[in-house]
Design a protein around this motif. Structure first.
Motif, PDB file in Angstrom:
ATOM      1  N   MET A  54       0.830  -1.206   0.000  1.00  0.00           N
ATOM      2  CA  MET A  54       0.000   0.000   0.000  1.00  0.00           C
ATOM      3  C   MET A  54       0.865   1.257   0.000  1.00  0.00           C
ATOM      4  N   ASP A  55       1.904   1.245   0.834  1.00  0.00           N
ATOM      5  CA  ASP A  55       2.793   2.407   0.895  1.00  0.00           C
ATOM      6  C   ASP A  55       3.485   2.634  -0.442  1.00  0.00           C
ATOM      7  N   GLU A  56       3.895   1.563  -1.086  1.00  0.00           N
ATOM      8  CA  GLU A  56       4.536   1.669  -2.396  1.00  0.00           C
ATOM      9  C   GLU A  56       3.613   2.360  -3.392  1.00  0.00           C
ATOM     10  N   LEU A  63       4.794  10.817  -5.695  1.00  0.00           N
ATOM     11  CA  LEU A  63       6.073  11.183  -6.308  1.00  0.00           C
ATOM     12  C   LEU A  63       5.910  11.542  -7.779  1.00  0.00           C
ATOM     13  N   SER A  64       4.930  10.929  -8.445  1.00  0.00           N
ATOM     14  CA  SER A  64       4.753  11.159  -9.883  1.00  0.00           C
ATOM     15  C   SER A  64       4.414  12.612 -10.202  1.00  0.00           C
ATOM     16  N   ALA A  65       3.981  13.363  -9.185  1.00  0.00           N
ATOM     17  CA  ALA A  65       3.619  14.768  -9.404  1.00  0.00           C
ATOM     18  C   ALA A  65       4.803  15.709  -9.221  1.00  0.00           C
ATOM     19  N   ILE A  66       5.975  15.168  -8.898  1.00  0.00           N
ATOM     20  CA  ILE A  66       7.153  15.994  -8.627  1.00  0.00           C
ATOM     21  C   ILE A  66       8.239  15.706  -9.649  1.00  0.00           C
ATOM     22  N   ASP A  67       8.856  16.752 -10.149  1.00  0.00           N
ATOM     23  CA  ASP A  67      10.028  16.612 -11.011  1.00  0.00           C
ATOM     24  C   ASP A  67      11.265  16.727 -10.128  1.00  0.00           C
ATOM     25  N   VAL A  68      11.949  15.598  -9.904  1.00  0.00           N
ATOM     26  CA  VAL A  68      13.103  15.609  -9.005  1.00  0.00           C
ATOM     27  C   VAL A  68      14.430  15.729  -9.759  1.00  0.00           C
ATOM     28  N   PRO A  85      15.108   3.189  -5.809  1.00  0.00           N
ATOM     29  CA  PRO A  85      15.076   2.999  -7.270  1.00  0.00           C
ATOM     30  C   PRO A  85      14.162   3.996  -7.972  1.00  0.00           C
ATOM     31  N   LYS A  86      12.989   4.257  -7.403  1.00  0.00           N
ATOM     32  CA  LYS A  86      12.086   5.257  -7.980  1.00  0.00           C
ATOM     33  C   LYS A  86      12.724   6.642  -7.967  1.00  0.00           C
ATOM     34  N   SER A  94      21.270  14.840  -5.931  1.00  0.00           N
ATOM     35  CA  SER A  94      21.777  14.053  -4.807  1.00  0.00           C
ATOM     36  C   SER A  94      20.614  13.473  -4.019  1.00  0.00           C
ATOM     37  N   LEU A  95      20.906  12.379  -3.300  1.00  0.00           N
ATOM     38  CA  LEU A  95      19.916  11.712  -2.466  1.00  0.00           C
ATOM     39  C   LEU A  95      20.618  11.294  -1.182  1.00  0.00           C
ATOM     40  N   THR A  96      20.140  11.791  -0.057  1.00  0.00           N
ATOM     41  CA  THR A  96      20.743  11.490   1.238  1.00  0.00           C
ATOM     42  C   THR A  96      19.732  10.791   2.116  1.00  0.00           C
TER      43      THR A  96
END
Length: 259
Positions: A54-56, A63-68, A85-86, A94-96
């Motif tokens: 469910m959380d996934e 997340l699909s609404a954000i351009d990272v 991975p997503k 960067s990702l911390t």
């Protein structure tokens, strides 16, 4: 490190009566750092876990609404990097990962060599400069934080004037009625300490820092997940808790036009 066996069942995390139906083993409550250190070795081996599935789904939708792309992301309560991975697919700068559990961080580093990680010592994140991140995500973590306002104030300090926050967690209604996050360990089960924080309080604190709610999602026990219970020969449990709200997710933004 002791060996923990993840429950891997779709019922963990509901009301106490629900827990008794599926688990009669002795239950010991531990703080989140100690509990997740024990669970770290087996946390990623949970096929058919309804809560994680469910959380996934909720996180992926938000997340699909954000351009990272090109963004600096902080994952607070990152665990073993379930969502990385997503996140990497979006090509962030960067990702911390931040977590209270050293064991979960070590597991993440094994999966993602060279990963940036930091163990959380308190709610204040004193080592992190103001306006360091474009995006903060936090999944299945908020209810483990006792002083949530202190923590969220720090998160807001850490992000830039234009920023996005995504939070998912077990629904406070389930936790308020005695819900537990549990996993099997040795001859018993461990319950991880939780605190009830209602969604409107999370939003209120973030809105005081200029954030606006963009989207809010909830997942309930309904026909779409009935097969999880069928696989466990537990349709009686499904009927008992049908329509219960289990997971929520919210996306908030600051400094962008949300109209």
């Amino acid at each position: 490190m002791s060996t923990a066996i993840a429950t891997g069942n779709p019922f963990s995390g509901l009301v106490s009566a629900f827990k008794k139906v599926i688990n009669s083993n002795p239950l010991i409550e531990k703080g989140s750092a100690e509990a997740y250190d024990i669970w770290a070795g087996n946390y990623d081996v949970q096929p058919g876990n309804l809560m994680l599935d469910m959380d996934e789904e909720v996180f992926g939708c938000l997340l699909s609404a954000i351009d990272v792309k090109g963004k600096q992301i902080a994952d607070i309560g990152c665990g073993t990097g379930r969502h990385w991975p997503k996140l990497f697919a979006g090509q962030p700068e960067s990702l911390t990962g931040f977590d209270v559990s050293a064991g979960m961080l070590r597991r993440l580093e094994q999966k993602f060599p060279g990963a940036k990680t930091q163990q959380i010592a308190d709610n204040l994140f004193k080592d992190i400069a103001d306006a360091s991140y474009d995006v903060v995500i936090s999944t299945l973590t908020v209810a483990h934080i006792e002083n949530l306002e202190e923590a969220l104030n720090a998160w807001c300090r850490m992000v830039k004037p234009k920023a996005e926050i995504i939070i998912t967690d077990f629904h406070p209604n389930a936790l308020a009625h005695g819900g537990k996050r549990t996993f099997r360990h040795d001859n018993g089960s461990i319950s991880i300490q939780n605190f009830v924080h209602y969604v409107y309080d999370v939003e209120r604190i973030l809105q005081s820092h200029g954030f606006k709610s963009v989207n809010k999602l909830e997942k309930t026990i309904d026909e779409s997940v009935k097969h999880y219970y069928e696989q466990q020969n537990a349709l009686h449990v499904y009927e008992k808790f049908k329509d219960a709200r289990i997971i929520y997710g919210i996306h908030l933004t600051r400094g962008y036009d949300t109209e």
